[in-house]
Write a protein that holds these residues in place. Structure first.
Motif, PDB file in Angstrom:
ATOM      1  N   LYS A 136      11.175  -2.517  -9.738  1.00 35.57           N
ATOM      2  CA  LYS A 136      10.505  -2.884  -8.498  1.00 35.57           C
ATOM      3  C   LYS A 136      10.283  -1.576  -7.741  1.00 35.57           C
ATOM      4  CE  LYS A 136      13.817  -5.885  -7.690  1.00 35.57           C
ATOM      5  NZ  LYS A 136      14.712  -6.791  -6.957  1.00 35.57           N
ATOM      6  N   VAL A 137       9.049  -1.315  -7.336  1.00 31.19           N
ATOM      7  CA  VAL A 137       8.706  -0.078  -6.639  1.00 31.19           C
ATOM      8  C   VAL A 137       8.434  -0.380  -5.170  1.00 31.19           C
ATOM      9  CG1 VAL A 137       6.994   1.767  -6.436  1.00 31.19           C
ATOM     10  CG2 VAL A 137       7.828   1.076  -8.697  1.00 31.19           C
ATOM     11  N   TYR A 138       9.193   0.282  -4.303  1.00 31.59           N
ATOM     12  CA  TYR A 138       8.992   0.205  -2.855  1.00 31.59           C
ATOM     13  C   TYR A 138       8.243   1.465  -2.448  1.00 31.59           C
ATOM     14  CZ  TYR A 138      12.056  -3.819  -2.609  1.00 31.59           C
ATOM     15  OH  TYR A 138      12.593  -5.072  -2.759  1.00 31.59           O
ATOM     16  N   ALA A 139       6.949   1.317  -2.218  1.00 29.26           N
ATOM     17  CA  ALA A 139       6.067   2.461  -1.962  1.00 29.26           C
ATOM     18  C   ALA A 139       5.873   2.682  -0.471  1.00 29.26           C
ATOM     19  CB  ALA A 139       4.714   2.211  -2.625  1.00 29.26           C
ATOM     20  N   PHE A 140       5.892   3.964  -0.070  1.00 26.31           N
ATOM     21  CA  PHE A 140       5.599   4.295   1.330  1.00 26.31           C
ATOM     22  C   PHE A 140       4.946   5.663   1.418  1.00 26.31           C
ATOM     23  CE2 PHE A 140       9.670   6.394   0.778  1.00 26.31           C
ATOM     24  CZ  PHE A 140       9.591   7.532   1.575  1.00 26.31           C
ATOM     25  N   CYS A 141       4.305   5.894   2.567  1.00 30.41           N
ATOM     26  CA  CYS A 141       3.744   7.222   2.858  1.00 30.41           C
ATOM     27  C   CYS A 141       3.957   7.503   4.348  1.00 30.41           C
ATOM     28  CB  CYS A 141       2.288   7.346   2.386  1.00 30.41           C
ATOM     29  SG  CYS A 141       1.140   6.084   2.960  1.00 30.41           S
ATOM     30  N   ASN A 142       2.950   7.982   5.055  1.00 39.63           N
ATOM     31  CA  ASN A 142       3.146   8.412   6.441  1.00 39.63           C
ATOM     32  C   ASN A 142       3.097   7.297   7.485  1.00 39.63           C
ATOM     33  OD1 ASN A 142       3.618  11.256   6.207  1.00 39.63           O
ATOM     34  ND2 ASN A 142       1.508  11.440   5.519  1.00 39.63           N
ATOM     35  N   GLY A 143       2.551   6.143   7.148  1.00 45.73           N
ATOM     36  CA  GLY A 143       2.510   5.057   8.117  1.00 45.73           C
ATOM     37  C   GLY A 143       1.256   4.221   8.025  1.00 45.73           C
ATOM     38  N   PRO A 144       1.026   3.358   9.022  1.00 51.45           N
ATOM     39  CA  PRO A 144      -0.049   2.377   8.970  1.00 51.45           C
ATOM     40  C   PRO A 144      -1.467   2.921   8.795  1.00 51.45           C
ATOM     41  CG  PRO A 144       1.479   1.849  10.725  1.00 51.45           C
ATOM     42  CD  PRO A 144       1.860   3.209  10.216  1.00 51.45           C
ATOM     43  N   VAL A 145      -1.684   4.178   9.106  1.00 52.25           N
ATOM     44  CA  VAL A 145      -3.033   4.741   8.935  1.00 52.25           C
ATOM     45  C   VAL A 145      -3.104   5.729   7.770  1.00 52.25           C
ATOM     46  CG1 VAL A 145      -3.674   4.380  11.354  1.00 52.25           C
ATOM     47  CG2 VAL A 145      -2.708   6.576  10.649  1.00 52.25           C
ATOM     48  N   CYS A 146      -2.087   5.786   6.956  1.00 56.72           N
ATOM     49  CA  CYS A 146      -2.046   6.725   5.831  1.00 56.72           C
ATOM     50  C   CYS A 146      -2.548   6.033   4.558  1.00 56.72           C
ATOM     51  CB  CYS A 146      -0.625   7.244   5.628  1.00 56.72           C
ATOM     52  SG  CYS A 146      -0.494   8.424   4.271  1.00 56.72           S
ATOM     53  N   PRO A 147      -3.562   6.588   3.912  1.00 60.63           N
ATOM     54  CA  PRO A 147      -4.102   5.964   2.698  1.00 60.63           C
ATOM     55  C   PRO A 147      -3.406   6.388   1.399  1.00 60.63           C
ATOM     56  CG  PRO A 147      -5.493   7.802   3.327  1.00 60.63           C
ATOM     57  CD  PRO A 147      -4.408   7.696   4.390  1.00 60.63           C
ATOM     58  N   GLN A 148      -2.374   7.226   1.469  1.00 57.68           N
ATOM     59  CA  GLN A 148      -1.792   7.778   0.245  1.00 57.68           C
ATOM     60  C   GLN A 148      -1.136   6.713  -0.634  1.00 57.68           C
ATOM     61  OE1 GLN A 148       0.664  11.178   1.277  1.00 57.68           O
ATOM     62  NE2 GLN A 148      -1.014  12.144   2.385  1.00 57.68           N
ATOM     63  N   SER A 149      -0.182   5.949  -0.114  1.00 57.13           N
ATOM     64  CA  SER A 149       0.461   4.951  -0.979  1.00 57.13           C
ATOM     65  C   SER A 149      -0.491   3.813  -1.349  1.00 57.13           C
ATOM     66  CB  SER A 149       1.788   4.450  -0.400  1.00 57.13           C
ATOM     67  OG  SER A 149       1.661   3.978   0.899  1.00 57.13           O
ATOM     68  N   PRO A 150      -1.388   3.333  -0.464  1.00 57.54           N
ATOM     69  CA  PRO A 150      -2.354   2.331  -0.929  1.00 57.54           C
ATOM     70  C   PRO A 150      -3.238   2.853  -2.071  1.00 57.54           C
ATOM     71  CG  PRO A 150      -2.245   2.269   1.447  1.00 57.54           C
ATOM     72  CD  PRO A 150      -1.453   3.478   1.004  1.00 57.54           C
ATOM     73  N   SER A 151      -3.629   4.121  -2.029  1.00 53.35           N
ATOM     74  CA  SER A 151      -4.409   4.704  -3.131  1.00 53.35           C
ATOM     75  C   SER A 151      -3.598   4.709  -4.419  1.00 53.35           C
ATOM     76  CB  SER A 151      -4.825   6.142  -2.799  1.00 53.35           C
ATOM     77  OG  SER A 151      -5.690   6.170  -1.710  1.00 53.35           O
ATOM     78  N   ALA A 152      -2.328   5.084  -4.310  1.00 51.47           N
ATOM     79  CA  ALA A 152      -1.453   5.102  -5.485  1.00 51.47           C
ATOM     80  C   ALA A 152      -1.242   3.695  -6.028  1.00 51.47           C
ATOM     81  CB  ALA A 152      -0.111   5.742  -5.122  1.00 51.47           C
ATOM     82  N   ILE A 153      -1.045   2.731  -5.153  1.00 55.94           N
ATOM     83  CA  ILE A 153      -0.842   1.348  -5.571  1.00 55.94           C
ATOM     84  C   ILE A 153      -2.068   0.847  -6.334  1.00 55.94           C
ATOM     85  CG2 ILE A 153      -0.661  -1.025  -4.688  1.00 55.94           C
ATOM     86  CD1 ILE A 153       1.204   0.188  -2.455  1.00 55.94           C
ATOM     87  N   ASN A 154      -3.239   1.139  -5.827  1.00 55.45           N
ATOM     88  CA  ASN A 154      -4.475   0.753  -6.517  1.00 55.45           C
ATOM     89  C   ASN A 154      -4.532   1.363  -7.914  1.00 55.45           C
ATOM     90  OD1 ASN A 154      -6.615  -0.896  -5.030  1.00 55.45           O
ATOM     91  ND2 ASN A 154      -5.823   0.427  -3.420  1.00 55.45           N
ATOM     92  N   ALA A 155      -4.188   2.640  -8.033  1.00 52.75           N
ATOM     93  CA  ALA A 155      -4.207   3.323  -9.333  1.00 52.75           C
ATOM     94  C   ALA A 155      -3.165   2.727 -10.277  1.00 52.75           C
ATOM     95  CB  ALA A 155      -3.975   4.820  -9.148  1.00 52.75           C
ATOM     96  N   MET A 156      -1.984   2.426  -9.757  1.00 52.45           N
ATOM     97  CA  MET A 156      -0.926   1.845 -10.578  1.00 52.45           C
ATOM     98  C   MET A 156      -1.368   0.512 -11.174  1.00 52.45           C
ATOM     99  SD  MET A 156       2.318   2.660  -8.082  1.00 52.45           S
ATOM    100  CE  MET A 156       3.496   1.615  -8.951  1.00 52.45           C
ATOM    101  N   VAL A 157      -1.890  -0.356 -10.337  1.00 53.83           N
ATOM    102  CA  VAL A 157      -2.314  -1.687 -10.786  1.00 53.83           C
ATOM    103  C   VAL A 157      -3.484  -1.551 -11.759  1.00 53.83           C
ATOM    104  CG1 VAL A 157      -3.293  -3.903 -10.042  1.00 53.83           C
ATOM    105  CG2 VAL A 157      -1.392  -2.869  -8.761  1.00 53.83           C
ATOM    106  N   ARG A 158      -4.415  -0.676 -11.454  1.00 51.26           N
ATOM    107  CA  ARG A 158      -5.553  -0.435 -12.353  1.00 51.26           C
ATOM    108  C   ARG A 158      -5.073  -0.049 -13.750  1.00 51.26           C
ATOM    109  NH1 ARG A 158      -7.731   4.862 -10.825  1.00 51.26           N
ATOM    110  NH2 ARG A 158      -6.074   5.491 -12.240  1.00 51.26           N
ATOM    111  N   ASP A 159      -3.988   0.734 -13.811  1.00 52.57           N
ATOM    112  CA  ASP A 159      -3.499   1.240 -15.089  1.00 52.57           C
ATOM    113  C   ASP A 159      -2.416   0.375 -15.726  1.00 52.57           C
ATOM    114  OD1 ASP A 159      -5.337   3.250 -14.798  1.00 52.57           O
ATOM    115  OD2 ASP A 159      -3.883   4.781 -14.229  1.00 52.57           O
ATOM    116  N   GLY A 160      -2.176  -0.803 -15.178  1.00 49.43           N
ATOM    117  CA  GLY A 160      -1.293  -1.745 -15.851  1.00 49.43           C
ATOM    118  C   GLY A 160       0.025  -2.070 -15.177  1.00 49.43           C
ATOM    119  N   PHE A 161       0.337  -1.459 -14.041  1.00 48.88           N
ATOM    120  CA  PHE A 161       1.585  -1.786 -13.353  1.00 48.88           C
ATOM    121  C   PHE A 161       1.415  -3.150 -12.681  1.00 48.88           C
ATOM    122  CE2 PHE A 161       5.201  -1.598 -10.590  1.00 48.88           C
ATOM    123  CZ  PHE A 161       6.085  -0.734 -11.225  1.00 48.88           C
TER     124      PHE A 161
END
Length: 188
Positions: A136-161
């Motif tokens: 189970k991955v608990y992802a975070f970055c700088n806060g509500p306006v930071c696109p870093q972890s949402p970008s990573a989450i999208n890439a993870m799911v795209r690649d099979g996570f």
């Protein structure tokens, strides 16, 4: 003397008003830097500017960046710290992590996570990720306006996570710090 004081106050008020107008408008949703709300008194324009609390120039991120991902709060983050099947992942740039991070978090920058999913319990076979045993991955970055972890989450799911094994702490470091939780520095 009173006239000089009033004149000085008026000049100060005008110059402060000009300074307030010069503040850079930040993005709110996507590229938009304003949001119009219809009120009983007519349209009201909502803008966003940098403040001591608004620490970055991103834009509002959705609470659920990919269908199936679980949004979490600090309570779930605290419990995840004691869950051997969970991994709290700081997905920010190294320069941000050096300044402070959530204790016991693991670091994978958002630009590298899709290539390092083996560290999250996946195995690569025949060029594809098998994430049937993923943590189970608990992802975070700088806060509500930071696109870093949402970008990573999208890439993870795209690649099979599996999206249902991702827990997104949208509040990130901004909320963690604002709530007075401990921060560790220089942790790699």
């Amino acid at each position: 003397m009173i006239k000089k004081a009033l004149l000085g106050a008026a000049i100060l008020a005008v110059s402060m008003g000009a300074m307030a107008q010069e503040k850079e408008l930040l993005r709110i949703i996507g590229e938009d830097k304003q949001f119009v709300v219809q009120t009983k008194n007519g349209p009201f324009v909502i803008t966003r500017t940098m403040t001591p609390c608004a620490k970055n120039k991103g834009w509002l991120q959705p609470l659920i960046p990919v269908p199936g991902v679980h949004p979490v709060t600090e309570i779930e983050m605290l419990h995840a710290m004691n869950d051997k099947d969970s991994l709290i992942v700081d997905m920010r740039e190294p320069d941000d992590r050096i300044k402070g991070t959530i204790p016991n978090s693991y670091h994978i920058p958002y630009t590298l996570v899709s290539g390092r999913m083996d560290e999250l319990g996946c195995a690569k076979t025949a060029g594809k990720w098998d994430c049937s045993k993923a943590k189970k991955v608990y992802a975070f970055c700088n806060g509500p306006v930071c696109p870093q972890s949402p970008s990573a989450i999208n890439a993870m799911v795209r690649d099979g996570f599996p999206a249902d094994k991702i827990y997104y702490y949208r509040g990130g470091m901004l909320d963690w710090d604002a709530l007075g939780f401990p921060i560790v520095k220089d942790d790699f």
